[in-house]
Design an enzyme around this catalytic site. Sequence first.
Site, mmCIF file in Angstrom:
data_model
loop_
_atom_site.group_PDB
_atom_site.id
_atom_site.type_symbol
_atom_site.label_atom_id
_atom_site.label_comp_id
_atom_site.label_asym_id
_atom_site.label_seq_id
_atom_site.Cartn_x
_atom_site.Cartn_y
_atom_site.Cartn_z
ATOM 1 N N TYR A 1 -5.668 -1.259 22.642
ATOM 2 C CA TYR A 1 -4.219 -1.137 22.832
ATOM 3 C C TYR A 1 -3.839 0.087 23.659
ATOM 4 O O TYR A 1 -2.823 0.737 23.386
ATOM 5 C CB TYR A 1 -3.490 -1.077 21.476
ATOM 6 C CG TYR A 1 -3.759 -2.231 20.564
ATOM 7 C CD1 TYR A 1 -3.586 -3.549 20.990
ATOM 8 C CD2 TYR A 1 -4.194 -2.025 19.254
ATOM 9 C CE1 TYR A 1 -3.830 -4.610 20.139
ATOM 10 C CE2 TYR A 1 -4.443 -3.085 18.397
ATOM 11 C CZ TYR A 1 -4.259 -4.378 18.852
ATOM 12 O OH TYR A 1 -4.509 -5.420 18.006
ATOM 13 N N LYS B 1 -9.757 -6.707 6.121
ATOM 14 C CA LYS B 1 -9.344 -5.319 5.967
ATOM 15 C C LYS B 1 -9.793 -4.709 4.645
ATOM 16 O O LYS B 1 -10.890 -4.191 4.526
ATOM 17 C CB LYS B 1 -7.836 -5.184 6.153
ATOM 18 C CG LYS B 1 -7.360 -5.455 7.579
ATOM 19 C CD LYS B 1 -5.921 -5.091 7.772
ATOM 20 C CE LYS B 1 -5.403 -5.414 9.162
ATOM 21 N NZ LYS B 1 -5.995 -4.629 10.237
ATOM 22 N N ASP C 1 -2.227 -15.922 5.755
ATOM 23 C CA ASP C 1 -2.995 -14.849 6.385
ATOM 24 C C ASP C 1 -2.685 -13.569 5.612
ATOM 25 O O ASP C 1 -1.711 -12.876 5.885
ATOM 26 C CB ASP C 1 -2.595 -14.724 7.862
ATOM 27 C CG ASP C 1 -3.258 -13.551 8.562
ATOM 28 O OD1 ASP C 1 -3.984 -12.783 7.891
ATOM 29 O OD2 ASP C 1 -3.034 -13.376 9.774
#
Length: 399
Positions: free
Chosen positions: A6, A250, A223
């Site tokens: 990013y 995660k 999700d």
Amino acid sequence: MIWYPYEQMKTMKEPYKIIDAEGVYLYTEDKKLIDSISSWWSVIHGYKNPAITQAIRDQADHFSHVMLGGLTHDPVEKLSRKLAEWLPGDLDYCFFSDSGSVAVEVALKMALQYYVNKGDMKRTKLLSLTHAYHGDTFKTMEAGDDEDYHFILEAYGESQHVRHIPPTIEALEAAFAQDHEVLNAFIVEPLLQGAGGMRMYDISFLKRARELCDRYGVLLIFDEVATGFGRTGHRFVADVVLPDILVLGKALTGGHIGHAVTVANHKVYQGFYSDDPAHALMHGPTFMGNALACRAALASIELFENGDYLSKIRHIEAVTRRELEGFTSPLIKDIRIMGGCACIEVYDADVLKGFQAFAYERGVFARPFLTYMYTMVPYIISDDELITIYDTMKAWFRR
């Protein structure tokens, strides 16, 4: 040379170099920083957790990895059994992968093939939310709705296979009325949309979605890569509204090593269970079911179970509300709080330029994006550490 995420590499500033990490702290050569975002929301038990670290070391003494193609091992079998016991309803069948994006890809592929296996070739469309973010691989980008991250898809033009709607019951009912015959799945980040701006919506929307999916034979995918393991204040949102497919990542390993899982219910699994080889799910990440990651996940789940983490999260939310609710500035558009997440949204992204360096000098690592200044703290954080984060955020607007 490292190609960082990013970032425009030509203009990016030098990243902070971490030499150690423990508890809620990151250490550079000259600073001790409270990590206010848990390394992209994953390090829920803090860094260098002794139980997880020891589990990884113990497994490494045996072997670090073997493929799941034609092989199996105790850690992946134990984790599969644990998840089947621990997760709600009949979410019993675990397909492992190495990242959240890949796990969502698997879920989307699973939903499409479920109907192909049944001979229904019309159900090629996916329903998703506006401002959705489901990962950076190609199908997850298409499922998402975040042009700031996924503008590259403009090269393909408007998708014919995904419809995006806002999280309102009116929009939901209209979408099902129009497209129910061609929908294979509805995918959501339940209650909390992360990278799309920490947007929050009501559980009534998900309850209605479950009803419509049942009525029209559409699979419901949650999700929970970001929302799972307590981030919304629920252990999993799936505990309140049960999906057909659940995606976790995660915090699955406490953020100590990469791993993810796509968990299907009995109906979905039976759609692949066949004498026909063509009905098999033809997917196989090299590091799926990695033994080190499975051991880390088992240790992380045990910590979550035995540490009364939902009480910790309720306390974090209470302190957050005390510190942030009622705080005002002409620069602030909205303040949103849910479970272990807080977000200050500003009107203009330029307002947040320089905040990361400002926080660094005050002993806090923060990473605002676009118009969002937010926290996703480790659950082991102390009140003083949490207040330091919020004092830093408020000080930015009081300059």
